[in-house]
Scaffold this active site. Sequence first.
Site, short mmCIF file in Angstrom:
data_model
loop_
_atom_site.label_atom_id
_atom_site.label_comp_id
_atom_site.label_asym_id
_atom_site.label_seq_id
_atom_site.Cartn_x
_atom_site.Cartn_y
_atom_site.Cartn_z
N ARG A 1 6.09 23.73 -5.47
CA ARG A 1 6.39 22.63 -4.17
C ARG A 1 6.95 21.63 -4.84
O ARG A 1 6.67 20.74 -5.65
CB ARG A 1 5.03 22.44 -3.79
CG ARG A 1 5.02 21.15 -2.47
CD ARG A 1 3.78 21.15 -2.34
NE ARG A 1 3.75 19.75 -1.12
CZ ARG A 1 3.94 18.70 -1.35
NH1 ARG A 1 3.68 18.19 -2.57
NH2 ARG A 1 3.79 17.50 -0.34
N SER B 1 0.42 25.44 6.97
CA SER B 1 -0.71 24.24 6.92
C SER B 1 -0.98 24.00 8.32
O SER B 1 -0.01 23.83 9.40
CB SER B 1 0.01 23.20 6.63
OG SER B 1 0.51 23.26 5.05
N LYS C 1 0.50 13.45 -1.94
CA LYS C 1 1.27 13.68 -0.80
C LYS C 1 1.33 12.40 -0.03
O LYS C 1 0.34 12.14 0.93
CB LYS C 1 0.80 14.74 0.01
CG LYS C 1 1.62 15.33 1.29
CD LYS C 1 1.33 16.52 1.73
CE LYS C 1 2.19 16.65 2.96
NZ LYS C 1 1.98 17.24 3.99
N1 3NM Z 1 -0.79 19.37 1.32
P1 3NM Z 1 -4.19 17.10 -4.71
S1 3NM Z 1 -2.50 17.61 0.92
C1 3NM Z 1 0.49 19.61 -0.84
O1 3NM Z 1 -2.97 18.36 3.92
C2 3NM Z 1 -0.51 18.81 -0.11
O2 3NM Z 1 -1.52 19.64 3.99
C3 3NM Z 1 -1.77 18.57 1.91
O3 3NM Z 1 -2.81 17.48 -3.96
C4 3NM Z 1 -2.25 18.80 3.32
O4 3NM Z 1 -5.15 18.45 -5.04
C5 3NM Z 1 -1.44 17.93 -0.45
O5 3NM Z 1 -3.75 16.16 -5.80
C6 3NM Z 1 -1.46 17.31 -1.74
O6 3NM Z 1 -4.92 16.15 -3.54
C7 3NM Z 1 -2.88 17.76 -2.68
#
Ligand code: 3NM
Length: 208
Positions: free
Chosen positions: A40, A111, A140
């Site tokens: 990503r 998603s 994010k």
């Molecule tokens: N998508 P971490 S949250 C890439 O809610 C991504 O769809 C999300 O990173 C969504 O594990 C997210 O550091 C980031 O919290 C996840």
Amino acid sequence: MNRKELAVYFIMGTENCKSEHPLEVLKDALQAGITFFQLREKGKQPLTGGELEQFARECQSLCKQYQVPFIINDDVELALKIDADGVHVGQDDTPIQEIREKFQNKVIGVSVHNEEELVKAVQSGADYVGIGPIYETKSKPDAKKPAGVTFLRKAREMYPNFPIVAIGGITPANAQKVKEAGADGVAVISAICESDDRHKTVQLLKGK
Ligand code: 3NM
């Protein structure tokens, strides 16, 4: 797809790796036992064009060595060009039916954030859905408000056998709760990128 493959789903791009080379981070994560990988590439200075393709091919080659599926976020054309194992798309990206025409035997992940998006993704032929953010995430900037496990639980009730991965702020400390709510696995960026003991982190995320 096999739901077990989603157990520890690692997501990474170059901006997520601050003090180590991204390929070293990926190799370490693969050795530690991740079960799925998504490239990503986002942020202020993402790799693009030939540089991105080269980096993607290097990630793909590492994943092949460990027999871990290699998925690309959003970039359907790059996924096709390098014959990745699949793509992961959001709600604003190319419709699933359109991707499927070119991706007969590949994984398509989507998603989803609510019931309507979930039903649509399943009916359009997604292979798995990602539900999040479950908790607060710093990875994010444009993530929605954390939703906790309520929708995840509902999604599992609606689809007892459909592959579901949970994402957003997941750590070894809360992974078990997320799985108890119905996730087949956890998708993480920071928990693995920033871990100083990836083997231990992956084992804990697996619930071992
Ligand atoms: N998508 P971490 S949250 C890439 O809610 C991504 O769809 C999300 O990173 C969504 O594990 C997210 O550091 C980031 O919290 C996840």
